[in-house]
Enzyme design. Structure first.
Site: not given
Ligand code: AMP
Ligand code: MG
Length: 502
Positions: A109, A111-112, A127, A197, A267, A277
């Site tokens: 989901g 997350g940020r 973001k 996505r 994702d 991303d």
């Molecule tokens: P990514 O590899 O950046 O695409 O992130 C994979 C997952 O981790 C996604 O659900 C992001 O929202 C979550 N995510 C990555 N970094 C953070 C963060 N600093 N805080 C919260 N969620 C994160």
């Molecule tokens: Mg991502």
């Protein structure tokens, strides 16, 4: 039991008052996303950055959003886009799942990333605007370093004509964020027609919530793929076909410019075929087909030359997720298998254009294949090779020598250049020649260029970032004031380690 899809092989100030001033003038709209219903998102406000300041703006994106003149100097916009609540609409975070590094990771989901809403048919996300219900104990923040990279990469893609989310602006703050060390936080405002996505589909399919899955597919078809309703096949199959075709074209463009995404998890795969991303991505310097740009990718799953195969694998995950709606295993596999010829066609065309022709021709395949083999064997610089070849084709002085200078053993390059000249002489009568200077960029976002802009920004100097951003907006023009943007990378560039830490 649903049949499993099996891929047959891998293819190669008063903050509140300020914010409400923005809201009164120009609210975002979440009505369309809300049609999806509560299963798809959680209402959630951003956590404001302390003492936010502007770092960079992208005016073409502002125009696409029809932002009011002066937004980039307006404190009200600064506070809204740095996560200060006070909008009349409720921001939200969406839920998705996904396969990470080939393994089912369950629920992930936003997350940020927090969706402020839509404007001019475009979704606007912050973001790094703090934790959401999907943060999984992470901080919801993004560091300045990775935010500069996302801001610049979005611009680099637009300049190259490669589909991507765009970045409206970059806002910094003294707020501390802990990664391997203390860093400062930033927020990128990113924009796309949709941030949906593959992982959104996988989420509902894996839960067996077929009603929501169908609602999502209908939503995407209605708003983004209306042509699927008029196709001579069932709409969900037509959707998978369209996404497969767009994804094939996208990855072909990546391969043609030497872009390595770094984290091609499902994702991170856009249902619209956009580059999404930006994390440990890299534009290759020396051409190494097996290059792994993500320091955390120890197995090399997302190595440069594996990207087409990985996108194909990811499409099988999407196909698997859509199977309850399509309900035809063989037709689904047939649509997914069409990835391979679609990728080959798209890559052939992209490479023909780099060789100076508007259309692909079978005789060009051995020509570009041998060029890539030569570049790989001698680890010659990918971008400079194509650019200097283009200058040579344009008759530029010294340019023949400058192509050879890129090779440790120039004799092999001389043989190839001779073949290239003969092919050009023969083919020019058949296929419309086009200017190679418009298909082979002078400037790409090399790691070290991004790194220099980051170091300056970390020291409070945002001028190098703006200069690079401008050059990336017109990558086919020589950046005359900045010859360093088109130079070979310095030795220290090889030591840059980019990981998932962001
Ligand atoms: P990514 O590899 O950046 O695409 O992130 C994979 C997952 O981790 C996604 O659900 C992001 O929202 C979550 N995510 C990555 N970094 C953070 C963060 N600093 N805080 C919260 N969620 C994160
Ligand atoms: Mg991502």
């Amino acid at each position: 039991m649903r049949p499993m899809l099996v891929a047959d092989h891998q293819v190669s100030t008063s903050h509140a008052a300020a914010a409400s001033a923005v809201a009164a003038a120009s609210p975002f709209d979440t009505a369309r996303m809300r049609q999806l219903g509560a299963a798809f998102f959680a209402d959630h406000n951003p956590t404001p950055l302390t003492e936010p300041h502007w770092i960079a703006h992208d005016h073409p994106t502002a125009r696409a959003l029809d932002l009011p003149a002066g937004w980039a100097q307006d404190a009200a916009w600064l506070h809204t886009l740095s996560g200060n609540p006070g909008l009349p609409v409720q921001p939200m975070a969406t839920v998705y799942s996904g396969h990470q590094f080939g393994v089912w990771a369950g629920q992930l989901g936003d997350g940020r990333a927090i969706l402020l809403g839509e404007r001019q048919g475009l979704e606007v996300q912050l973001k790094g605007a703090g934790p959401t219900p999907f943060s999984r104990r992470a901080d919801g923040r993004a560091v300045l370093r990775s935010s500069v990279r996302e801001f610049l990469a979005s611009q680099a893609m637009r300049g190259l004509g490669i589909p991507s989310s765009s970045a409206l602006c970059l806002i910094g703050s003294p707020t501390t964020v802990w990664r391997e060390q203390a860093e400062t936080a930033a927020v990128v405002t990113r924009v796309a027609p949709s941030f949906i996505r593959f992982g959104h589909f996988e989420h509902f399919s894996a839960k067996g919530d077929i009603e929501s899955l169908q609602q999502l597919a209908d939503f995407v078809i209605t708003h983004h793929y209306p042509e699927c309703l008029a196709a001579d096949e069932p709409p969900y199959l037509a959707l998978l076909r369209a996404v497969t075709q767009r994804s094939a074209q996208l990855v072909a463009l990546w391969q043609s410019v030497g872009f390595c995404h770094g984290v091609l998890n499902t994702d991170n795969m856009s249902i619209l075929g956009l580059t999404l991303d930006y994390g440990p991505f890299q534009f290759l310097d020396a051409f190494d087909p097996a290059h792994i740009c993500n320091h955390s990718d120890t197995q090399g799953r997302y190595a440069f030359n594996r990207q087409p195969g990985v996108v194909y694998w990811n499409l099988f995950c999407l196909g698997q997720a859509l199977l309850p709606l399509i309900d035809d295993h063989d037709a689904t596999v047939a649509v997914l298998e069409a990835f391979k010829p679609a990728y080959a066609r798209a890559f052939d065309l992209a490479m023909a254009r780099k060789l100076g022709f508007s259309e692909a021709d079978p005789s060009l395949t051995p020509l570009y294949t041998s060029a890539l083999e030569l570049l790989a064997a001698q680890r010659a610089d990918l971008t400079l090779f194509w650019r200097r070849l283009s200058l040579r084709a344009g008759g530029s002085e010294d340019s023949a020598q400058r192509v050879q200078d890129l090779f440790v053993d120039p004799s092999a390059a001389l043989v190839w250049l001779d073949t290239f000249d003969r092919a050009h002489a023969q083919l020019s009568a058949l296929s419309q020649p086009i200017s190679m200077l418009r298909t082979n960029p002078a400037v790409v976002l090399r790691n070290h260029l991004g790194e220099l802009a980051i170091r300056a920004a970390q020291g409070g100097d945002f001028v190098p970032l703006a200069q690079l951003h401008r050059a990336l907006d017109a990558p086919f023009d020589e950046p005359l004031a900045h010859p360093e943007f088109t130079a070979l990378p310095p030795d220290w560039a090889q030591g840059i380690e980019i990981s998932c830490s962001s």
